[in-house]
Design a protein around this motif. Structure first.
Motif, PDB file in Angstrom:
ATOM      1  N   ALA A 246       0.833  -1.203   0.000  1.00 27.75           N
ATOM      2  CA  ALA A 246       0.000   0.000   0.000  1.00 27.75           C
ATOM      3  C   ALA A 246       0.871   1.257   0.000  1.00 27.75           C
ATOM      4  N   TRP A 247       1.960   1.237   0.771  1.00 28.75           N
ATOM      5  CA  TRP A 247       2.868   2.394   0.785  1.00 28.75           C
ATOM      6  C   TRP A 247       3.484   2.601  -0.589  1.00 28.75           C
ATOM      7  N   CYS A 248       3.881   1.522  -1.248  1.00 27.82           N
ATOM      8  CA  CYS A 248       4.450   1.638  -2.589  1.00 27.82           C
ATOM      9  C   CYS A 248       3.463   2.274  -3.551  1.00 27.82           C
ATOM     10  N   THR A 249       2.224   1.807  -3.528  1.00 27.35           N
ATOM     11  CA  THR A 249       1.212   2.366  -4.413  1.00 27.35           C
ATOM     12  C   THR A 249       1.014   3.855  -4.157  1.00 27.35           C
ATOM     13  N   ALA A 250       0.967   4.242  -2.894  1.00 26.63           N
ATOM     14  CA  ALA A 250       0.748   5.649  -2.543  1.00 26.63           C
ATOM     15  C   ALA A 250       1.911   6.541  -2.941  1.00 26.63           C
ATOM     16  N   ASN A 251       3.100   5.967  -3.085  1.00 29.63           N
ATOM     17  CA  ASN A 251       4.294   6.770  -3.354  1.00 29.63           C
ATOM     18  C   ASN A 251       4.886   6.543  -4.745  1.00 29.63           C
ATOM     19  N   GLY A 252       4.158   5.865  -5.608  1.00 24.80           N
ATOM     20  CA  GLY A 252       4.644   5.653  -6.958  1.00 24.80           C
ATOM     21  C   GLY A 252       5.864   4.765  -7.043  1.00 24.80           C
ATOM     22  N   VAL A 253       5.998   3.849  -6.074  1.00 24.86           N
ATOM     23  CA  VAL A 253       7.135   2.930  -6.008  1.00 24.86           C
ATOM     24  C   VAL A 253       6.697   1.575  -6.556  1.00 24.86           C
ATOM     25  N   VAL A 254       7.561   0.938  -7.326  1.00 30.92           N
ATOM     26  CA  VAL A 254       7.252  -0.373  -7.884  1.00 30.92           C
ATOM     27  C   VAL A 254       7.473  -1.445  -6.820  1.00 30.92           C
ATOM     28  N   PHE A 255       6.433  -2.211  -6.516  1.00 29.15           N
ATOM     29  CA  PHE A 255       6.530  -3.301  -5.537  1.00 29.15           C
ATOM     30  C   PHE A 255       6.905  -4.567  -6.294  1.00 29.15           C
ATOM     31  N   VAL A 256       8.129  -5.068  -6.039  1.00 34.04           N
ATOM     32  CA  VAL A 256       8.656  -6.243  -6.735  1.00 34.04           C
ATOM     33  C   VAL A 256       8.663  -7.421  -5.773  1.00 34.04           C
ATOM     34  N   ALA A 257       7.926  -8.472  -6.114  1.00 32.80           N
ATOM     35  CA  ALA A 257       7.938  -9.698  -5.325  1.00 32.80           C
ATOM     36  C   ALA A 257       8.931 -10.677  -5.947  1.00 32.80           C
ATOM     37  N   ASP A 258       9.959 -11.018  -5.189  1.00 29.86           N
ATOM     38  CA  ASP A 258      10.900 -12.050  -5.607  1.00 29.86           C
ATOM     39  C   ASP A 258      10.322 -13.389  -5.183  1.00 29.86           C
ATOM     40  N   GLU A 259       9.647 -14.040  -6.131  1.00 25.66           N
ATOM     41  CA  GLU A 259       9.018 -15.337  -5.850  1.00 25.66           C
ATOM     42  C   GLU A 259       9.818 -16.467  -6.492  1.00 25.66           C
ATOM     43  N   VAL A 260      11.124 -16.268  -6.587  1.00 26.48           N
ATOM     44  CA  VAL A 260      11.974 -17.284  -7.196  1.00 26.48           C
ATOM     45  C   VAL A 260      11.873 -18.601  -6.444  1.00 26.48           C
ATOM     46  N   GLN A 261      11.890 -18.568  -5.115  1.00 26.85           N
ATOM     47  CA  GLN A 261      11.824 -19.800  -4.324  1.00 26.85           C
ATOM     48  C   GLN A 261      10.403 -20.130  -3.878  1.00 26.85           C
ATOM     49  N   THR A 262       9.548 -19.133  -3.767  1.00 25.22           N
ATOM     50  CA  THR A 262       8.200 -19.354  -3.241  1.00 25.22           C
ATOM     51  C   THR A 262       7.183 -19.693  -4.313  1.00 25.22           C
ATOM     52  N   GLY A 263       7.517 -19.501  -5.575  1.00 21.55           N
ATOM     53  CA  GLY A 263       6.537 -19.600  -6.634  1.00 21.55           C
ATOM     54  C   GLY A 263       6.192 -21.020  -7.053  1.00 21.55           C
ATOM     55  N   PHE A 264       5.126 -21.102  -7.822  1.00 22.48           N
ATOM     56  CA  PHE A 264       4.662 -22.330  -8.481  1.00 22.48           C
ATOM     57  C   PHE A 264       4.261 -23.417  -7.483  1.00 22.48           C
ATOM     58  N   CYS A 265       3.272 -23.038  -6.676  1.00 21.09           N
ATOM     59  CA  CYS A 265       2.561 -23.943  -5.759  1.00 21.09           C
ATOM     60  C   CYS A 265       3.363 -24.319  -4.517  1.00 21.09           C
ATOM     61  N   ARG A 266       4.584 -23.870  -4.393  1.00 21.57           N
ATOM     62  CA  ARG A 266       5.448 -24.283  -3.286  1.00 21.57           C
ATOM     63  C   ARG A 266       4.820 -23.991  -1.935  1.00 21.57           C
ATOM     64  N   THR A 267       4.169 -22.856  -1.758  1.00 18.45           N
ATOM     65  CA  THR A 267       3.648 -22.469  -0.442  1.00 18.45           C
ATOM     66  C   THR A 267       2.176 -22.807  -0.245  1.00 18.45           C
ATOM     67  N   GLY A 268       1.597 -23.555  -1.188  1.00 17.25           N
ATOM     68  CA  GLY A 268       0.181 -23.892  -1.084  1.00 17.25           C
ATOM     69  C   GLY A 268      -0.714 -22.995  -1.904  1.00 17.25           C
ATOM     70  N   GLU A 269      -0.155 -21.971  -2.508  1.00 12.96           N
ATOM     71  CA  GLU A 269      -0.811 -21.162  -3.532  1.00 12.96           C
ATOM     72  C   GLU A 269       0.139 -21.115  -4.729  1.00 12.96           C
ATOM     73  N   TRP A 270      -0.382 -20.700  -5.881  1.00  4.03           N
ATOM     74  CA  TRP A 270       0.521 -20.602  -7.026  1.00  4.03           C
ATOM     75  C   TRP A 270       1.679 -19.665  -6.706  1.00  4.03           C
ATOM     76  N   PHE A 271       1.375 -18.574  -5.976  1.00  4.53           N
ATOM     77  CA  PHE A 271       2.421 -17.627  -5.572  1.00  4.53           C
ATOM     78  C   PHE A 271       2.147 -17.184  -4.146  1.00  4.53           C
ATOM     79  N   ALA A 272       3.222 -16.998  -3.384  1.00  3.76           N
ATOM     80  CA  ALA A 272       3.080 -16.704  -1.959  1.00  3.76           C
ATOM     81  C   ALA A 272       2.425 -15.356  -1.710  1.00  3.76           C
ATOM     82  N   SER A 273       2.538 -14.412  -2.640  1.00  3.20           N
ATOM     83  CA  SER A 273       1.901 -13.108  -2.464  1.00  3.20           C
ATOM     84  C   SER A 273       0.395 -13.249  -2.262  1.00  3.20           C
ATOM     85  N   SER A 274      -0.180 -14.297  -2.820  1.00 11.37           N
ATOM     86  CA  SER A 274      -1.635 -14.455  -2.777  1.00 11.37           C
ATOM     87  C   SER A 274      -2.167 -14.796  -1.394  1.00 11.37           C
TER      88      SER A 274
END
Length: 445
Positions: A246-274
């Motif tokens: 939310a802070w990034c959105t309010a300040n025009g900052v790009v929020f980058v999620a590094d899902e290299v290790q968490t992605g593709f169902c590893r955490t029980g969702e397709w991506f951990a951000s979800s």
């Protein structure tokens, strides 16, 4: 639980670990392979299937590492193997920047569908997680016209010059390799076991540091792992990631999620951000995307990614057609076998056993993680003081008994579990029993 484990396959030790054939290869290695390349255990793999590795001595080991969260679908998976064989028979390379091909487009279409958010998306493909993270920063800088990049304590983002600057831990990742890329700023993250803060409190500390020491209007990107990997499988307190986003959105900052290790169902969702309904502006992926072949991606808002002019993104091997074929087979397997659900089931089996072990021994200060990305943090009894020596002994005992486990953490005191999501309950139970026995044995010494 859906499984790809072959019938009548199990852990089997016919020699000591490592056996004579592995020791022979280790001696050959010493004469030709750089000393700076290390291996967790000197066991040389001859074949693999499902969640099992068979070495050159005929020992079969249970794989709780998945090549560091790469073979999420398991080893030697038919959908991956078949697609790779078919593609190799057609052509292995043209370079997408020279003569493109459909597989690259198909992978980008899948990423647009699977990654969080329903906004218009664009993707660009690379070879490794470090490449993906580095290019996400490039995109953010061009799109915002700003330079500063914010990262967090305990972060790991790669081994290139820029991603070493983003990474927190010095030894072994950074020591002696400087100078590093400038305009990288580190702030505290959320480490509930050690800081005792709520997500909102930890986010307030981080945001205050950014605003006072950098200035929100100077920041191009905030780069964060939704669950930190090499830094210790640190799962932030609830509310931390949404507050940062939310802070990034309010300040025009790009929020980058590094899902290299968490992605593709590893955490029980397709991506951990979800897990907290966070929608990154850019998401960096690799590891689990292609069933073991080298492929990575940056996927994000079309207006951000398309801010980079033609020729500004790419690479000779990025989106190699064989790797794209493997990715399509891997994604197909995740869908048809519902491996996100399998990851949640692994969590429900593993976590109670680790917590019971913690209660019994007093040397595990925290059990944490999501899905099949799980960790036990070892401490000296009655304290929060890290016990890296015990951690190392436990891991070595597991290796000797035929179970591949990995360690991690800023303090070297984390045993992390990353089994293939297709691992059978029987092999999971057997591997956990080996881990429990290793801990109990080492604690009683």
């Amino acid at each position: 639980m859906t499984t790809t484990e072959p019938a009548l396959r199990h852990r089997k030790l016919v020699t000591e670990i490592p056996g004579p054939a592995s020791r022979e290869l280790q001696a050959r290695r010493a004469g030709v392979v750089a000393a700076g390349v290390s291996s967790v255990l000197p066991v040389y793999v001859a074949s693999a299937e499902g969640g099992l590795l068979t070495d050159v001595d005929g020992n079969t080991l249970i794989d709780f590492g998945s090549g560091i969260a790469v073979t999420n679908v398991g080893h030697n998976v038919p959908a991956v193997v078949d697609r790779v064989r078919e593609q190799v028979g057609k052509f292995t390379h043209t370079c997408f920047m020279i003569a493109p091909y459909e597989g690259y487009i198909e992978v980008c279409e899948a990423l647009a569908e699977l990654t969080p958010g329903d906004h218009e998306k664009r993707s660009v493909l690379f070879n490794s997680g470090a490449e993906a993270v580095e290019n996400a920063v490039k995109i953010a800088r061009v799109a915002t016209g700003r330079q500063a990049v914010v990262v967090f304590d305990h972060a790991y983002h790669g081994r290139t010059n820029l991603t070493m600057a983003l990474t927190a831990k010095s030894v072994p990742y950074k020591h002696g390799f400087g100078p590093f890329a400038p305009e990288v700023y580190r702030v505290p993250g959320s480490y509930p076991f050690r800081d005792g803060l709520s997500g909102a409190e930890a986010a307030a500390v981080a945001i205050d540091r950014i605003e006072k020491q950098i200035g929100g209007d100077q920041v191009a990107a905030v780069v964060i792992e939704p669950i930190q990997g090499e830094g210790g499988f640190i799962e932030p307190a609830p509310g931390f990631l949404p507050a940062l986003s939310a802070w990034c959105t309010a300040n025009g900052v790009v929020f980058v999620a590094d899902e290299v290790q968490t992605g593709f169902c590893r955490t029980g969702e397709w991506f951990a951000s979800s897990h907290e309904d966070v929608v990154p502006d850019l998401i960096a992926t690799a590891k689990g995307i292609a069933g073991g072949l080298p492929l990575a991606a940056v996927t994000g808002r079309a207006e951000l990614v398309d801010a980079v002019p033609a020729g500004g993104l790419g690479g000779t091997y990025g989106g190699n057609p064989v790797a794209c074929a493997a990715a399509l087979g891997s994604i197909e397997t995740m869908r048809t076998q519902n491996l996100a659900e399998s990851a949640r089931r692994i969590h429900d089996i593993v976590v109670p056993r680790l917590r019971a072990l913690a209660e019994r021994t007093g040397v595990i200060g925290d059990v944490r993680g999501r899905g099949a990305m799980l960790a036990a943090e070892f401490v000296k009894p009655g304290t929060n003081e890290p016990d890296a020596a015990l951690t190392s002994r436990v891991a070595k005992a597991c290796h000797a008994a035929g179970v591949v486990v990995l360690t991690c953490g800023t303090y070297g005191n984390i045993v992390r579990l990353l089994p293939p999501l297709s691992l059978s309950d029987e092999l999971l139970d057997e591997g956990l029993s080996v881990l429990e026995h290793a801990v109990l044995t080492e604690v009683s010494l």
